[in-house]
Design an enzyme around this catalytic site. Structure first.
Site, mmCIF file in Angstrom:
data_model
loop_
_atom_site.group_PDB
_atom_site.id
_atom_site.type_symbol
_atom_site.label_atom_id
_atom_site.label_comp_id
_atom_site.label_asym_id
_atom_site.label_seq_id
_atom_site.Cartn_x
_atom_site.Cartn_y
_atom_site.Cartn_z
ATOM 1 N N GLN A 194 29.330 -23.625 -51.492
ATOM 2 C CA GLN A 194 30.086 -23.710 -50.243
ATOM 3 C C GLN A 194 29.583 -24.895 -49.436
ATOM 4 O OE1 GLN A 194 29.998 -20.262 -47.659
ATOM 5 N NE2 GLN A 194 30.838 -21.416 -45.942
ATOM 6 N N HIS B 49 28.872 -13.439 -43.247
ATOM 7 C CA HIS B 49 29.060 -14.190 -44.488
ATOM 8 C C HIS B 49 29.674 -13.302 -45.566
ATOM 9 C CE1 HIS B 49 28.344 -17.338 -47.387
ATOM 10 N NE2 HIS B 49 27.551 -16.595 -48.125
#
Length: 230
Positions: free
Chosen positions: A89, A169
């Site tokens: 990411q 997250h």
């Protein structure tokens, strides 16, 4: 993660299903809530389940665990199936989309796509890339970015601004070749959690989710969703 930032995606199965539908995934599998980890509540989840997503708070306790885990794996090594689709990411707040990509990419044999699916095209083009190159490829993919932005504004809660710090997250869990993998774009590699089967996958994945909860017993901000056959 300097550079691009997206609006965070809500941990809402309807938003996720709509997001994947817009990217050309047929609704033969659907995300739904997992209301609790005990056997009675897990029995309410439609089976089979091919992926689980966990939304959790990134706390100091979690970060110190993550660093220890990474150091341990780097020194001891781990076996990872070469079929695992894993990406890093690099876009701020894109963890929801990356979790969904991990869930879909590692179950392509079961899922059905529209002929012109933007997501299928992305997966086919990126499959042989390194985790870092997959991340760069996502940065350039306009169709996924635009779909993410519209889905991020579809949720039941008001989307935070692009600059607001988000400490929640998303990660994904999938059964790949009979092993349970944790797929987290903030980590340098997938995490192997041992053997699993189609029948025990939901229980095995939620057992790992419970470890996240046990590390932060004062936290309540955990959400689990499962991708089940519709």
């Amino acid at each position: 993660m300097e550079g691009q930032r997206w609006l965070p995606l809500e941990a809402n199965p309807d938003v996720m299903n709509q997001f994947l539908r817009q990217l050309g995934l047929q609704p033969s599998w659907q995300f739904g809530d997992v209301y609790g980890m005990d056997p009675e509540l897990l029995s309410l989840v439609p089976r089979p389940v091919c992926a689980v997503l966990l939304l959790f708070p990134v706390t100091d306790k979690y970060e110190s665990f993550r660093m220890e885990e990474e150091a341990k794996i780097k020194s001891q090594g781990q076996e990872v199936n070469t079929d695992v689709y894993f990406m890093r990411q690099t876009i701020g707040n894109a963890c929801g989309t990356i979790g969904l990509i991990h869930a879909v990419a590692n179950n392509q044999g079961r899922l059905d796509f529209e002929p012109d699916s933007a997501l299928k095209k992305f997966l086919m083009r990126s499959s042989s890339m390194s985790p870092e190159d997959k991340a760069s490829f996502l940065e350039k993919d306009e169709s996924i970015r635009v779909t993410h932005e519209s889905s991020a504004q579809e949720g039941q809660t008001e989307a935070p601004s692009l600059d607001e710090k988000v400490d929640l997250h998303f990660i994904a869990f999938a059964n790949i070749g009979g092993n349970l993998y944790e797929l987290d774009g903030r980590k340098p590699f997938p995490i192997a959690h041992g053997k699993t089967t189609e029948d025990t996958f939901l229980e095995d994945a939620t057992e790992v989710c419970q470890r996240f909860m046990a590390r932060d017993p004062d936290e309540l901000r955990f959400t689990v969703v499962a991708l089940s056959k519709a």
